[in-house]
Scaffold this active site. Structure first.
Site, PDB file in Angstrom:
ATOM      1  N   GLY A   1     127.577  83.159 -33.231  1.00  0.00           N
ATOM      2  CA  GLY A   1     128.021  83.851 -32.596  1.00  0.00           C
ATOM      3  C   GLY A   1     128.857  84.440 -34.329  1.00  0.00           C
ATOM      4  O   GLY A   1     128.670  84.140 -35.592  1.00  0.00           O
ATOM      5  N   SER A   2     130.579  84.918 -33.939  1.00  0.00           N
ATOM      6  CA  SER A   2     131.552  85.549 -34.277  1.00  0.00           C
ATOM      7  C   SER A   2     131.974  84.258 -35.031  1.00  0.00           C
ATOM      8  O   SER A   2     132.090  83.764 -34.463  1.00  0.00           O
ATOM      9  CB  SER A   2     132.101  86.691 -33.825  1.00  0.00           C
ATOM     10  OG  SER A   2     132.930  85.910 -33.144  1.00  0.00           O
TER      11      SER A   2
ATOM     12  N   LYS B   1     124.133  79.153 -22.512  1.00  0.00           N
ATOM     13  CA  LYS B   1     124.939  80.452 -22.225  1.00  0.00           C
ATOM     14  C   LYS B   1     124.339  81.609 -23.251  1.00  0.00           C
ATOM     15  O   LYS B   1     124.873  81.993 -23.825  1.00  0.00           O
ATOM     16  CB  LYS B   1     125.955  80.639 -22.107  1.00  0.00           C
ATOM     17  CG  LYS B   1     126.958  81.067 -21.475  1.00  0.00           C
ATOM     18  CD  LYS B   1     127.615  82.587 -21.443  1.00  0.00           C
ATOM     19  CE  LYS B   1     128.439  83.062 -22.922  1.00  0.00           C
ATOM     20  NZ  LYS B   1     127.993  84.392 -22.705  1.00  0.00           N
TER      21      LYS B   1
ATOM     22  N   GLY C   1     133.871  81.164 -32.698  1.00  0.00           N
ATOM     23  CA  GLY C   1     133.620  80.145 -33.411  1.00  0.00           C
ATOM     24  C   GLY C   1     134.471  79.627 -33.130  1.00  0.00           C
ATOM     25  O   GLY C   1     134.070  78.053 -33.484  1.00  0.00           O
TER      26      GLY C   1
ATOM     27  N   GLU D   1     132.758  91.637 -41.892  1.00  0.00           N
ATOM     28  CA  GLU D   1     131.325  91.910 -41.437  1.00  0.00           C
ATOM     29  C   GLU D   1     130.940  93.619 -40.473  1.00  0.00           C
ATOM     30  O   GLU D   1     132.195  93.316 -39.537  1.00  0.00           O
ATOM     31  CB  GLU D   1     131.242  90.848 -40.546  1.00  0.00           C
ATOM     32  CG  GLU D   1     129.649  91.101 -39.726  1.00  0.00           C
ATOM     33  CD  GLU D   1     129.066  89.759 -39.322  1.00  0.00           C
ATOM     34  OE1 GLU D   1     130.247  88.813 -38.353  1.00  0.00           O
ATOM     35  OE2 GLU D   1     128.010  89.690 -39.272  1.00  0.00           O
TER      36      GLU D   1
ATOM     37  N   GLU E   1     135.173  84.063 -35.465  1.00  0.00           N
ATOM     38  CA  GLU E   1     136.031  84.044 -34.478  1.00  0.00           C
ATOM     39  C   GLU E   1     136.341  82.874 -33.117  1.00  0.00           C
ATOM     40  O   GLU E   1     136.587  82.403 -33.086  1.00  0.00           O
ATOM     41  CB  GLU E   1     137.010  85.665 -33.687  1.00  0.00           C
ATOM     42  CG  GLU E   1     137.676  86.561 -35.171  1.00  0.00           C
ATOM     43  CD  GLU E   1     136.495  86.665 -35.983  1.00  0.00           C
ATOM     44  OE1 GLU E   1     134.831  87.161 -35.742  1.00  0.00           O
ATOM     45  OE2 GLU E   1     136.644  87.047 -36.667  1.00  0.00           O
TER      46      GLU E   1
ATOM     47  N   GLU F   1     126.816  78.809 -36.215  1.00  0.00           N
ATOM     48  CA  GLU F   1     126.431  79.857 -36.737  1.00  0.00           C
ATOM     49  C   GLU F   1     126.505  81.560 -36.876  1.00  0.00           C
ATOM     50  O   GLU F   1     126.689  81.953 -35.943  1.00  0.00           O
ATOM     51  CB  GLU F   1     124.720  79.449 -36.392  1.00  0.00           C
ATOM     52  CG  GLU F   1     124.056  78.240 -36.518  1.00  0.00           C
ATOM     53  CD  GLU F   1     123.204  78.528 -38.050  1.00  0.00           C
ATOM     54  OE1 GLU F   1     123.658  79.656 -39.311  1.00  0.00           O
ATOM     55  OE2 GLU F   1     122.137  77.097 -38.587  1.00  0.00           O
TER      56      GLU F   1
ATOM     57  N   CYS G   1     122.735  89.161 -38.777  1.00  0.00           N
ATOM     58  CA  CYS G   1     123.416  88.158 -39.274  1.00  0.00           C
ATOM     59  C   CYS G   1     123.712  87.656 -40.448  1.00  0.00           C
ATOM     60  O   CYS G   1     124.186  88.004 -41.420  1.00  0.00           O
ATOM     61  CB  CYS G   1     123.911  86.562 -38.522  1.00  0.00           C
ATOM     62  SG  CYS G   1     122.453  85.478 -38.281  1.00  0.00           S
TER      63      CYS G   1
HETATM   64  P1  NAD Z   1     130.780  86.949 -29.771  1.00  0.00           P
HETATM   65  O1  NAD Z   1     131.156  85.769 -31.192  1.00  0.00           O
HETATM   66  O2  NAD Z   1     130.905  87.604 -29.926  1.00  0.00           O
HETATM   67  O3  NAD Z   1     129.552  86.125 -28.934  1.00  0.00           O
HETATM   68  C1  NAD Z   1     128.748  85.240 -28.976  1.00  0.00           C
HETATM   69  C2  NAD Z   1     128.796  84.412 -27.912  1.00  0.00           C
HETATM   70  O4  NAD Z   1     130.180  83.968 -27.581  1.00  0.00           O
HETATM   71  C3  NAD Z   1     127.851  85.038 -26.239  1.00  0.00           C
HETATM   72  O5  NAD Z   1     127.801  84.826 -25.685  1.00  0.00           O
HETATM   73  C4  NAD Z   1     129.651  85.300 -26.014  1.00  0.00           C
HETATM   74  O6  NAD Z   1     129.623  85.717 -24.323  1.00  0.00           O
HETATM   75  C5  NAD Z   1     130.021  83.955 -25.775  1.00  0.00           C
HETATM   76  N1  NAD Z   1     131.945  84.034 -26.269  1.00  0.00           N
HETATM   77  C6  NAD Z   1     132.637  84.880 -26.544  1.00  0.00           C
HETATM   78  N2  NAD Z   1     133.769  84.213 -25.869  1.00  0.00           N
HETATM   79  C7  NAD Z   1     133.661  83.204 -26.638  1.00  0.00           C
HETATM   80  C8  NAD Z   1     134.698  82.043 -25.686  1.00  0.00           C
HETATM   81  N3  NAD Z   1     135.706  81.842 -25.796  1.00  0.00           N
HETATM   82  N4  NAD Z   1     134.186  80.817 -25.407  1.00  0.00           N
HETATM   83  C9  NAD Z   1     132.898  79.902 -25.343  1.00  0.00           C
HETATM   84  N5  NAD Z   1     132.135  81.489 -25.538  1.00  0.00           N
HETATM   85  C10 NAD Z   1     132.551  82.707 -25.876  1.00  0.00           C
HETATM   86  O7  NAD Z   1     129.553  87.523 -30.956  1.00  0.00           O
HETATM   87  P2  NAD Z   1     128.518  88.880 -30.768  1.00  0.00           P
HETATM   88  O8  NAD Z   1     128.929  89.813 -30.895  1.00  0.00           O
HETATM   89  O9  NAD Z   1     127.709  88.581 -29.869  1.00  0.00           O
HETATM   90  O10 NAD Z   1     127.411  88.497 -31.930  1.00  0.00           O
HETATM   91  C11 NAD Z   1     127.724  89.480 -32.824  1.00  0.00           C
HETATM   92  C12 NAD Z   1     128.384  87.580 -34.352  1.00  0.00           C
HETATM   93  O11 NAD Z   1     127.522  86.599 -33.728  1.00  0.00           O
HETATM   94  C13 NAD Z   1     128.011  88.511 -35.981  1.00  0.00           C
HETATM   95  O12 NAD Z   1     128.807  87.694 -36.368  1.00  0.00           O
HETATM   96  C14 NAD Z   1     126.724  87.934 -36.300  1.00  0.00           C
HETATM   97  O13 NAD Z   1     127.013  87.137 -37.274  1.00  0.00           O
HETATM   98  C15 NAD Z   1     126.804  86.057 -35.101  1.00  0.00           C
HETATM   99  N6  NAD Z   1     125.850  86.645 -35.953  1.00  0.00           N
HETATM  100  C16 NAD Z   1     125.098  84.594 -36.676  1.00  0.00           C
HETATM  101  C17 NAD Z   1     124.141  83.925 -36.514  1.00  0.00           C
HETATM  102  C18 NAD Z   1     123.420  83.027 -37.546  1.00  0.00           C
HETATM  103  O14 NAD Z   1     122.068  82.257 -36.851  1.00  0.00           O
HETATM  104  N7  NAD Z   1     125.149  82.784 -38.412  1.00  0.00           N
HETATM  105  C19 NAD Z   1     123.003  85.100 -35.282  1.00  0.00           C
HETATM  106  C20 NAD Z   1     123.080  85.919 -34.804  1.00  0.00           C
HETATM  107  C21 NAD Z   1     123.896  86.197 -35.136  1.00  0.00           C
END
Ligand code: NAD
Length: 499
Positions: free
Chosen positions: A240-241, A187, A245, A395, A243, A262, A296
């Site tokens: 992703g974030s 996704k 996560g 962040e 929250e 991650e 990230c």
């Molecule tokens: P996000 O958490 O808002 O979204 C990430 C993904 O999760 C998207 O595909 C989104 O559609 C999905 N998502 C949102 N709500 C969901 C839910 N309730 N259930 C399941 N999936 C859901 O993050 P973002 O704004 O897309 O990305 C930025 C964040 O990602 C930053 O915190 C960054 O540090 C982190 N990040 C981490 C790494 C790493 O390897 N550690 C790499 C890249 C980005």
């Protein structure tokens, strides 16, 4: 497929925008609903992508299960390796197209998008090689018992990725999963889904069986939540974030499935008085301005010894002022942020910083007609950021460097570890013992000494401490994340032979 439009979804009318489907069971699938994809440098839509919901996730998980049970699970490591190498070749063959698409979708400078494509191809090559060397262990614990371990794929793996490095992160999480014998449902983020669709098409053309990789673009709370809650998913990998996560981990707990998380970071550079300025300055600048700081492991905090603070901040501010900003296609140093929402979030932090900290450079949006409606912000340095301040701890995910000082090594470590994150850290010193000591003290998944970020680091295990995550991606370690361990114990005493 059923339609349940929300106010953000567009009806199934004809559109002049290029259309990108979902990929399910080897077929390009449209759903009757679309998400418009914006070019961050103009704020205008240039494409639309199929908007999947629970029904499409259901089909994708079923397709992945079928592909796993009827083929991929029984493919030899050599056969899976060959397909991964073909995917790598397919990605390289589409290098220019993928990079252009990634730049348009994310806003990043084209040279950075080209690196992303190269790194994505390297992931498939790396795990093609690694899986052929994957073995279990032999355990001779008793004279008449031969025990050994097998590394088996989980089955169906669910992957959710963010918008900042879509192609790289998709390849990073899919390559070890597929090489290990899992079948995947991906996704992508709603803000930057397009190269994920293209990657699935390339993988199919490369000979990956239908259903082994399915891509279901859609909103997080709809398609993402459906995927994480699905009882047919055996392993979850989320990038992703923090929250979201947490929500993913709660969903994984309900089905008792393992999860790799991650998450975000607030990674520090620790600069000691004997640092090599010529080497450090360009990398400190790059670590917080690459992809406009939407990284990230961005080096977003500068912890500098009091004795070298003034000169270093002055030098960094001069470098920041010289950076070129503009649309990614023109290959500037910084492109726009991904969306109006992200820009407004960063501007909120800039307002806080201007109020409470010392502004060394930047602090707003660049002025000029050439920036149009694009989501640009200036590369910014805030100095004298107090460790209690939100800028020190949260962040920001923009090109914003926060500077604080220390006067002893213990204080440097204390400041480095003070945030809830622990993704990466940079250590800048010529003293080898100090470098080793700091590398071991700091709580971060990756510590770079006199360098930072290591060019994609396909081979280098990457996983956060504390709120930066659980588990490891990249390197040989990731193959373990996508396999589980089975122990087989065989009685080797021949029948009738007494011991
Ligand atoms: P996000 O958490 O808002 O979204 C990430 C993904 O999760 C998207 O595909 C989104 O559609 C999905 N998502 C949102 N709500 C969901 C839910 N309730 N259930 C399941 N999936 C859901 O993050 P973002 O704004 O897309 O990305 C930025 C964040 O990602 C930053 O915190 C960054 O540090 C982190 N990040 C981490 C790494 C790493 O390897 N550690 C790499 C890249 C980005």
């Amino acid at each position: 497929m059923t339609e349940s439009p929300t106010e953000r979804n567009h009806p199934a009318t004809e559109s002049l925008l290029t259309q990108y489907p979902a990929v399910i069971a080897g077929k390009r699938v449209t759903t009757g609903r679309w998400i418009e994809v914006l070019d961050p440098s103009t704020a205008r839509p240039f494409a639309r992508v199929a908007c999947c919901g629970a029904a499409e996730v259901e089909q994708a998980v079923a397709a992945a299960r079928l592909a796993h049970e009827t083929g991929w699970r029984f493919a030899t490591a050599a056969e899976r390796s060959l397909v991964c190498r073909r995917i790598a070749a397919g990605v390289r063959a589409a290098r220019a197209e993928l990079a252009r698409l990634e730049t348009r979708d994310t806003g990043k400078p084209i040279s950075q998008a080209l690196v992303d494509v190269d790194v994505a191809a390297r992931y498939f090559d790396f795990y093609a090689g690694a899986v052929e060397a994957l073995t279990g262990e032999t355990i001779l614990s008793q004279p008449d018992l031969l025990a050994f371990t097998l590394r088996e794929p989980y089955g169906v793996s669910g992957h959710i990725i963010p918008w900042n490095y879509p192609l790289q992160v998709a390849a990073r999480t899919l390559a070890p999963a597929l090489a290990a014998g899992n079948c995947a449902v991906l996704k992508p983020a709603e803000d930057a889904p397009l190269t994920s669709v293209r990657l699935a098409e390339i993988a199919l053309d490369a000979g990956l069986p239908a259903g082994a990789l399915n891509v279901v673009p859609g909103y997080g709370e709809e398609a993402g939540a459906a995927l994480t809650a699905h009882p047919g998913v055996d392993k979850l990998a989320f990038t992703g974030s923090r929250e979201v996560g947490e929500a993913v981990m709660v969903a994984a707990a309900r089905n008792i499935v393992p999860v790799t998380l991650e998450l975000g970071g607030k990674s520090p550079h620790l600069v000691l008085p004997d640092f090599d300025a010529a080497r450090a300055i360009p990398l400190i600048v790059r670590s917080i301005t690459e992809h406009a700081g939407q990284n990230c492991s961005a080096g977003s905090r500068l912890l500098v010894h009091e004795s070298v603070h003034d000169d270093l901040v002055a030098a960094l501010a001069a470098e920041f002022r010289a950076l070129r900003i503009g649309p990614g296609a023109g290959d500037p140093d910084l492109g726009p942020l991904i969306s109006a929402k992200q820009r407004d979030r960063v501007l909120g932090y800039l307002e806080l910083g201007r109020r409470d900290c010392v502004l060394a450079t930047g602090g707003g949006v660049p002025e000029g007609a050439e920036y149009g409606e694009g989501f640009y912000v200036e590369p910014t340095i805030f100095d004298r950021v107090a460790p209690e301040h939100r800028l020190f701890n949260e962040e920001i995910f923009g090109p914003v460097l926060c500077v604080s000082t220390f006067s002893s090594l213990d204080e440097a470590v204390e400041l480095a570890d003070r945030t809830s994150y622990g993704l990466a850290a940079g250590v800048w010193t010529r003293d080898v013992s100090t470098a080793h000591w700091l590398a071991r003290q700091v709580r971060a998944g990756q510590v770079f000494v006199n360098n930072y970020s290591a060019a994609g680091g396909v081979e280098l295990p990457f996983g956060g401490y504390k709120n930066s995550g659980i588990g490891v991606e990249k390197g040989l370690e990731a193959l373990r994340e996508y396999t589980r361990c089975k122990t087989v114990a065989i009685n080797t005493q021949p029948p009738g032979l007494s011991s």
